[in-house]
Design a protein around this motif. Structure first.
Motif, PDB file in Angstrom:
ATOM      1  N   UNK A  12       5.651  -4.241 -82.835  1.00 43.19           N
ATOM      2  CA  UNK A  12       4.677  -3.527 -84.115  1.00 43.19           C
ATOM      3  C   UNK A  12       4.226  -4.835 -83.902  1.00 43.19           C
ATOM      4  N   UNK A  13       2.624  -4.874 -84.516  1.00 43.56           N
ATOM      5  CA  UNK A  13       1.957  -6.603 -84.685  1.00 43.56           C
ATOM      6  C   UNK A  13       0.587  -5.726 -85.265  1.00 43.56           C
ATOM      7  N   UNK A  14       0.803  -6.320 -86.573  1.00 43.12           N
ATOM      8  CA  UNK A  14      -0.201  -5.832 -87.314  1.00 43.12           C
ATOM      9  C   UNK A  14      -1.794  -6.771 -87.816  1.00 43.12           C
ATOM     10  N   UNK A  15      -2.525  -6.508 -87.763  1.00 43.07           N
ATOM     11  CA  UNK A  15      -3.259  -7.287 -87.776  1.00 43.07           C
ATOM     12  C   UNK A  15      -3.432  -8.661 -88.493  1.00 43.07           C
ATOM     13  N   UNK A  16      -3.144  -9.333 -88.296  1.00 45.49           N
ATOM     14  CA  UNK A  16      -3.631 -10.930 -88.714  1.00 45.49           C
ATOM     15  C   UNK A  16      -4.556 -11.366 -89.926  1.00 45.49           C
ATOM     16  N   UNK A  17      -3.964 -12.183 -90.993  1.00 50.72           N
ATOM     17  CA  UNK A  17      -4.275 -12.237 -92.050  1.00 50.72           C
ATOM     18  C   UNK A  17      -4.770 -13.513 -92.180  1.00 50.72           C
ATOM     19  N   UNK A  26     -12.824 -17.896-100.942  1.00 47.65           N
ATOM     20  CA  UNK A  26     -13.888 -17.004-101.081  1.00 47.65           C
ATOM     21  C   UNK A  26     -13.251 -15.371-101.455  1.00 47.65           C
ATOM     22  N   UNK A  27     -14.758 -14.808-100.946  1.00 49.53           N
ATOM     23  CA  UNK A  27     -13.840 -12.799-101.505  1.00 49.53           C
ATOM     24  C   UNK A  27     -14.616 -12.064-100.284  1.00 49.53           C
ATOM     25  N   UNK A  28     -13.893 -13.153 -99.138  1.00 49.59           N
ATOM     26  CA  UNK A  28     -14.068 -12.157 -97.977  1.00 49.59           C
ATOM     27  C   UNK A  28     -13.129 -11.278 -97.577  1.00 49.59           C
ATOM     28  N   UNK A  29     -13.111 -10.746 -96.764  1.00 51.81           N
ATOM     29  CA  UNK A  29     -11.580  -9.593 -96.669  1.00 51.81           C
ATOM     30  C   UNK A  29     -10.723 -10.516 -95.937  1.00 51.81           C
ATOM     31  N   UNK A  30      -9.303 -10.203 -96.274  1.00 53.61           N
ATOM     32  CA  UNK A  30      -8.114 -10.868 -95.845  1.00 53.61           C
ATOM     33  C   UNK A  30      -7.866 -11.047 -94.756  1.00 53.61           C
ATOM     34  N   UNK A  31      -8.394 -10.306 -93.706  1.00 49.99           N
ATOM     35  CA  UNK A  31      -7.831 -10.538 -92.083  1.00 49.99           C
ATOM     36  C   UNK A  31      -8.619 -10.520 -91.367  1.00 49.99           C
ATOM     37  N   UNK A  32      -8.533 -11.393 -90.008  1.00 50.43           N
ATOM     38  CA  UNK A  32      -8.743 -12.583 -89.847  1.00 50.43           C
ATOM     39  C   UNK A  32     -10.048 -11.649 -88.725  1.00 50.43           C
ATOM     40  N   UNK A  34     -12.069  -9.518 -86.205  1.00 51.04           N
ATOM     41  CA  UNK A  34     -12.301  -9.329 -84.805  1.00 51.04           C
ATOM     42  C   UNK A  34     -10.651  -9.754 -83.900  1.00 51.04           C
ATOM     43  N   UNK A  35     -10.250  -9.639 -85.101  1.00 53.35           N
ATOM     44  CA  UNK A  35      -8.481 -10.261 -84.399  1.00 53.35           C
ATOM     45  C   UNK A  35      -7.941  -9.065 -83.852  1.00 53.35           C
ATOM     46  N   UNK A  36      -8.192  -7.708 -84.813  1.00 50.48           N
ATOM     47  CA  UNK A  36      -8.003  -5.775 -84.270  1.00 50.48           C
ATOM     48  C   UNK A  36      -8.254  -5.564 -82.903  1.00 50.48           C
ATOM     49  N   UNK A  37      -9.166  -5.768 -82.744  1.00 46.26           N
ATOM     50  CA  UNK A  37      -9.579  -4.994 -81.025  1.00 46.26           C
ATOM     51  C   UNK A  37      -8.769  -5.467 -79.651  1.00 46.26           C
ATOM     52  N   UNK A  38      -8.283  -6.758 -79.680  1.00 43.96           N
ATOM     53  CA  UNK A  38      -7.556  -7.214 -78.558  1.00 43.96           C
ATOM     54  C   UNK A  38      -6.301  -6.877 -78.933  1.00 43.96           C
ATOM     55  N   UNK A  39      -5.631  -6.426 -79.935  1.00 42.38           N
ATOM     56  CA  UNK A  39      -4.245  -6.043 -79.994  1.00 42.38           C
ATOM     57  C   UNK A  39      -4.445  -4.312 -79.995  1.00 42.38           C
ATOM     58  N   UNK A  40      -5.185  -3.542 -80.549  1.00 40.88           N
ATOM     59  CA  UNK A  40      -4.559  -2.257 -81.355  1.00 40.88           C
ATOM     60  C   UNK A  40      -4.833  -1.449 -79.523  1.00 40.88           C
ATOM     61  N   UNK A  41      -5.364  -1.562 -78.891  1.00 41.91           N
ATOM     62  CA  UNK A  41      -4.643  -0.971 -77.612  1.00 41.91           C
ATOM     63  C   UNK A  41      -3.317  -0.867 -77.258  1.00 41.91           C
ATOM     64  N   UNK A  42      -2.391  -2.044 -77.302  1.00 41.78           N
ATOM     65  CA  UNK A  42      -1.484  -1.519 -76.988  1.00 41.78           C
ATOM     66  C   UNK A  42      -1.042  -1.663 -77.751  1.00 41.78           C
ATOM     67  N   UNK A  43      -0.931  -1.730 -79.489  1.00 39.22           N
ATOM     68  CA  UNK A  43      -0.741  -0.493 -80.569  1.00 39.22           C
ATOM     69  C   UNK A  43      -0.625   0.931 -80.503  1.00 39.22           C
ATOM     70  N   UNK A  44      -1.874   1.269 -80.344  1.00 39.98           N
ATOM     71  CA  UNK A  44      -2.016   2.414 -79.788  1.00 39.98           C
ATOM     72  C   UNK A  44      -0.994   3.431 -79.053  1.00 39.98           C
TER      73      UNK A  44
END
Length: 496
Positions: A12-17, A26-32, A34-44
């Protein structure tokens, strides 16, 4: 099932913060980004395509999780977006804000870390917007029937979108100056940037939904007048009546409800205010309440530059592993979880006396004391046992010149006159009573979301909105509907 051994070979690999030191500035979302797409197919790929997907039952929307996991693993994003939107109007909301009971019900979670279902959902939703897979879907023809939806939170928006797409003319009434309910002014920007909300609202406007903001039904317009104006009314005002803390010293200044504090911080992010009148900057903050709203206050206070922030939780510190005897799979377990806000508080050491991150567990507030000007300065607490009984000799005091009460909500606010003017019946919990068809005791008036269910999760609110839309459509068309109804009004989450 793209990779039959994916759940064995891929951890398991979560979306990195983003780094704490960066994101608290800042007030932007805590996640990096663009960092989700490179890992998400393997996670699926980790989805087992199990014979009986309990994630379906754990999710009140009935999301087709194994199907879109398989499509993502094959990188068929268009088909994945179609399957996701078939059951969920707003997957980018749930992908960011839902605590993911589906992951607790994942079959893989019996003896391994669950599939990152929430991250996959978010990736599909974001990719759908990027690729144009979520265009407006206006109806082919209008029914000639009209519906008023009171409240623009997730339940109200889901109901409005479903009914608009079914061909009815829908107007959403919102008491605030912007659409979105608690998603707008209750959820901090670092959990969900409001651009995601704006995008859906524009989609709904393009489909034909009308919005009436700065309009409190019961005050700005009479509830009976509104009922006479429309063929049906859906009440989705949420459970905004907050719980109080009746202890000595509560009358001191500097003690506020969380939902007095959070909207002001959100208005600063919207550009309405230069600074919040209740800013935590330079103050010793104590948050009473261990839930998500308390964590939202925590992350907000850290970003405002509080001198210290401590969060009190009346429950004992939970473990990191599921209690198989009392909370067996697939129910949602109470575990020690580290939200982004708690991670920030831990790394920045905002509460040196805390048990873990910023939290003091098994702690109950006894009283507040203040200075000669009547401003709170100390919060006195005591440790409690599992029965919430005070443990002798454990009383102590925390410095506190800003106290935030995050104790939850018990039902709809009755101060606007809506309930009284319509003569709505309430159930013993103080929420709006309804029958098996989501109908209240007033003909043509329906209730959905937290106003009728009580305080719940965003995924339940969206499911309620979709289900009440089906009930209203049946009412308007004489007994038939093609709209899905994922839940009934009396359905509840799985429990042991």
């Amino acid at each position: 099932m793209a990779d039959p051994k994916g759940f064995l070979s891929t951890p398991r690999q979560d979306w990195p913060r983003r780094p704490v030191e960066e994101r608290v500035r800042d007030w932007d979302e805590v996640y990096v980004p663009g960092a989700l797409l490179p890992i998400i197919s393997k996670q699926a790929d980790r989805c087992m395509d199990c014979g009986i997907p309990f994630c379906h039952d754990a999710c009140p929307l009935g999301n087709l999780i194994p199907e879109w996991n398989d499509l993502v693993s094959r990188e068929d994003w268009r088909a994945a977006a179609e399957r996701l939107h078939a059951t969920n109007n707003f997957p980018e909301f749930t992908g960011r804000l839902c605590p993911a009971p589906c992951e607790a019900g994942c079959v893989l979670a019996i003896n391994q870390p669950a599939v990152t279902i929430k991250n996959v959902e978010c990736a599909i939703a974001d990719r759908a917007w990027e690729e144009g897979f979520a265009p407006p879907a206006p109806p082919d023809r209008l029914s000639g029937r009209t519906v008023a939806v009171i409240g623009s939170g997730p339940a109200g928006l889901a109901a409005a979108q479903q009914l608009t797409r079914a061909g009815h003319t829908v107007a959403v009434y919102e008491r605030d100056d912007r659409v979105g309910g608690l998603m707008r002014y209750g959820i901090p920007e670092f959990k969900m940037e409001k651009r995601h909300l704006e995008r859906r609202i524009e989609q709904m406007r393009a489909e034909g939904t009308k919005f009436r903001t700065s309009t409190t039904v019961g005050r700005d317009i009479g509830a009976t007048e509104l009922r006479a104006r429309y063929d049906a009314v859906v009440i989705a005002t949420g459970a905004t009546a907050w719980r109080e803390l009746p202890v000595p010293g509560r009358e001191l200044t500097g003690i506020h409800q969380a939902m007095e504090y959070l909207p002001l911080a959100n208005r600063v992010c919207e550009g309405d205010l230069p600074t919040s009148p209740l800013s935590a900057a330079g103050r010793h903050v104590v948050i009473v309440g261990g839930g998500d709203t308390g964590a939202d206050c925590l992350g907000t206070a850290v970003r405002e530059g509080a001198a210290s922030v401590t969060q009190l939780d009346i429950y004992a510190q939970p473990g990191t592993e599921r209690d198989e005897e009392n909370e067996p799979w697939p129910v949602y377990p109470k575990l020690y979880r580290l939200s982004g806000a708690h991670e920030e508080a831990r790394d920045l050491r905002t509460a040196p006396l805390a048990d873990a991150d910023a939290r003091l567990f098994a702690a109950s507030t006894l009283r507040f004391t203040g200075d000669a000007d009547g401003h709170v300065r100390w919060l006195h607490l005591v440790e409690v046992d599992a029965e919430r009984r005070a443990v002798p000799g454990t009383e102590r005091a925390l410095p506190a010149d800003l106290v935030l009460l995050a104790l939850g909500f018990y039902g709809p606010d009755q101060g606007d006159g809506l309930i009284a003017q319509l003569g709505l019946e309430l159930d013993p919990r103080g929420t709006i009573a309804r029958d098996a068809d989501f109908a209240t005791n007033v003909p043509g008036v329906f209730a959905a979301g937290d106003a009728a269910r009580g305080q719940s999760l965003i995924v339940w609110a969206i499911a309620e909105g979709r289900a009440v839309a089906a009930a209203v459509d049946r009412h308007l068309t004489g007994g038939t509907t093609r709209l899905p109804a994922p839940i009934g009004p009396y359905d509840r989450p799985m429990r042991a």
